[in-house]
Enzyme design. Structure first.
Site, PDB file in Angstrom:
ATOM      1  N   HIS A 226      22.132  10.047  -7.557  1.00 52.58           N
ATOM      2  CA  HIS A 226      22.411  10.665  -8.863  1.00 52.58           C
ATOM      3  C   HIS A 226      23.300  11.907  -8.679  1.00 52.58           C
ATOM      4  CE1 HIS A 226      19.670   7.816 -10.492  1.00 52.58           C
ATOM      5  NE2 HIS A 226      18.611   8.352  -9.923  1.00 52.58           N
TER       6      HIS A 226
ATOM      7  N   ASP B  11      19.662   0.815  -9.107  1.00 46.23           N
ATOM      8  CA  ASP B  11      18.540   1.658  -9.509  1.00 46.23           C
ATOM      9  C   ASP B  11      17.523   0.868 -10.335  1.00 46.23           C
ATOM     10  OD1 ASP B  11      16.927   3.840  -9.870  1.00 46.23           O
ATOM     11  OD2 ASP B  11      18.404   5.074 -10.896  1.00 46.23           O
TER      12      ASP B  11
HETATM   13 ZN   LIG Z   1      15.967   5.968  -8.053  1.00 48.65          ZN
END
Ligand SMILES: [Zn+2]
Length: 468
Positions: free
Chosen positions: A281, A332
């Site tokens: 991220h 993810d």
């Molecule tokens: Zn993750």
């Protein structure tokens, strides 16, 4: 020995040792694969020989550098308006409740389905950021790595390459907050995770070409820097390290409150990032963190569809790329399984925010000016680096991981090969993966997988139970 003869193949353009990620289209490419599943030789402007497998367009397979496989079964189920409003944190509570029922059989069934889907869309490797370790009551299984072994079994069913990174998850928040009830399935200390690696090691060594181990301190919410140093001291210097950081502004604020600096700054200063690291991220960065992360050689693990789905925020891609930062794609939560769509999302988010076009071309370094080329080549290289395996380059000594693909466009053959990736990412027609070779074996041929029916049936049964 197997040999493939491709009309066009995407070959590396430059020296990997110098950090180059660029690639180019070559014509008449003959790729020899040795008995170990590695590429033995690559020749361009070659002629086919008797027995060669003739194919049209070949790309190195993409590595998905960040997966929580079980979340594939949640895709599309959390898209209902909540009276109190909805954000990452309320989604996380929902995810914990879903996960509470997950059995080892469910995990394997879901992961095998996901990995097959990834193969069908151009990924030949995945990094599993694996944190559901214990049984639904939070008790360790007899083998503490039981769930990890299920993920290995799933990867072997589908035939995808796997880097399995068991997660260290000690605290429920900054300041050594205790774990919540739903987090007891993750509860681990440094020694627990090192014991998991010991349990997994024989299975990984037995299939060493296809499997590797990594480590994943979950986040600075769940782990302290001293624990990360203890992990690093317990493993060899090449083992890939993955961590979530700065996905949410609330996380950044809590980090500032408790540690006195921002998460990525803390990782740079108190942990020390380098090329073995993947910072997943890294959405909320200061200008100094952008420079520091790019200069560290670590990979930023971008998860465009999940970050959009969860309303995380926008990674400063243009600034980071201008600094020469490395990055790759993570599925993810797997609300999208298509790397071409994910690349389009990376670029379009920047265009919408900046009201400009063709922004990935601003990226530092030589290479193609086509945005599709820049995105695909950089993401393949970043995914390979984060995997800690010799993948991502159609070159001697690398794993024979490749996909045979065609544009799903009525006029597919009309386009110049140089425009192929731009069409694949931005043309809107999508890509059909006709075949996928992983470790020198065809796992997908004529779009078919030998065990697709069984994988789908087991997935359907697991999903029906979980949502029933
Ligand atoms: Zn993750």
């Amino acid at each position: 020995m197997t040999a493939i003869f491709a009309q066009h193949a995407r070959l590396p353009d430059g020296d990997a040792a110098l950090g180059g990620t660029a690639a180019r289209w070559a014509r008449g490419v003959r790729i020899e694969v040795d008995a170990q599943g590695n590429i033995g030789a690559v020749a361009e402007n070659a002629s086919p020989r008797p027995g060669d497998e003739a194919v049209s367009i070949v790309l190195p397979g993409m590595a998905d550098l960040h997966s929580h496989a079980f979340q594939r079964a949640m895709a599309g189920l959390a898209e209902t308006a909540q009276a109190a409003g909805d954000d990452f944190w309320s989604w996380r509570e929902w995810m914990y409740r879903f996960m509470a029922r997950l059995t080892p059989e469910d995990l394997q069934a879901i992961a095998a389905q996901l990995y097959l889907e990834k193969l069908q869309r151009g990924c030949t490797a995945v990094v599993e950021f694996h944190y559901v370790h214990h049984d639904p009551q939070g008790r360790p299984y007899a083998d503490p790595a039981h769930m990890g072994h299920r993920l290995i079994a799933a990867a072997q069913e589908a035939g995808i390459g796997l880097t399995l990174a068991p997660v260290l998850y000690t605290y429920g928040g900054f300041g050594r907050a205790p774990l919540q009830a739903h987090q007891q399935r993750f509860a681990t200390q440094v020694d627990d995770v090192l014991r998991m690696l010991q349990s997994l090691r024989p299975a990984v060594d037995a299939d060493a070409g296809q499997l590797a181990l990594g480590l994943a301190p979950h986040s600075l919410r769940a782990v302290e820097a001293a624990q990360i140093h203890a992990l690093l001291a317990g493993v060899d210097a090449a083992m890939p390290m993955h961590i979530h950081a700065a996905e949410q502004t609330r996380e950044v604020d809590a980090c500032l409150d408790v540690l006195g600096c921002r998460p990525v700054r803390h990782l740079l200063d108190a942990v020390g990032l380098d090329a073995r690291w993947c910072v997943v991220h890294a959405t909320h960065l200061s200008a100094g963190e952008v420079q520091g992360l790019a200069a560290s050689g670590a990979v930023a693990g971008l998860c465009p569809s999940t970050e959009a789905n969860l309303g995380d925020g926008l990674f400063p891609f243009v600034e980071y790329a201008a600094e020469g930062g490395r990055w790759g794609l993570g599925g993810d939560a797997h609300v999208c399984r298509d790397p071409f769509e994910e690349l389009r999302a990376v670029e379009y988010a920047q265009r919408l925010a900046r009201r400009r076009r063709n922004l990935a071309a601003v990226q530092a370094g030589a290479g193609s000016s086509r945005i599709g080329d820049r995105l695909w080549d950089a993401a393949v290289a970043g995914g390979a680096q984060a995997s800690g395996r010799r993948i991502g380059r159609l070159a001697p000594g690398y794993r024979a991981d490749l996909v045979v693909a065609r544009l799903a466009d009525a006029a597919a053959d009309a386009y110049d090969i140089e425009d192929w990736l731009n069409q694949a990412v931005f043309g809107g027609g999508g890509v059909q993966v006709a075949a996928a070779m992983v470790g020198g074996r065809w796992q997908l041929r004529d779009g078919q997988h030998r065990d697709a029916a069984g994988i789908h049936a087991r997935y359907r049964a697991a999903l029906a139970r979980l949502i029933g």
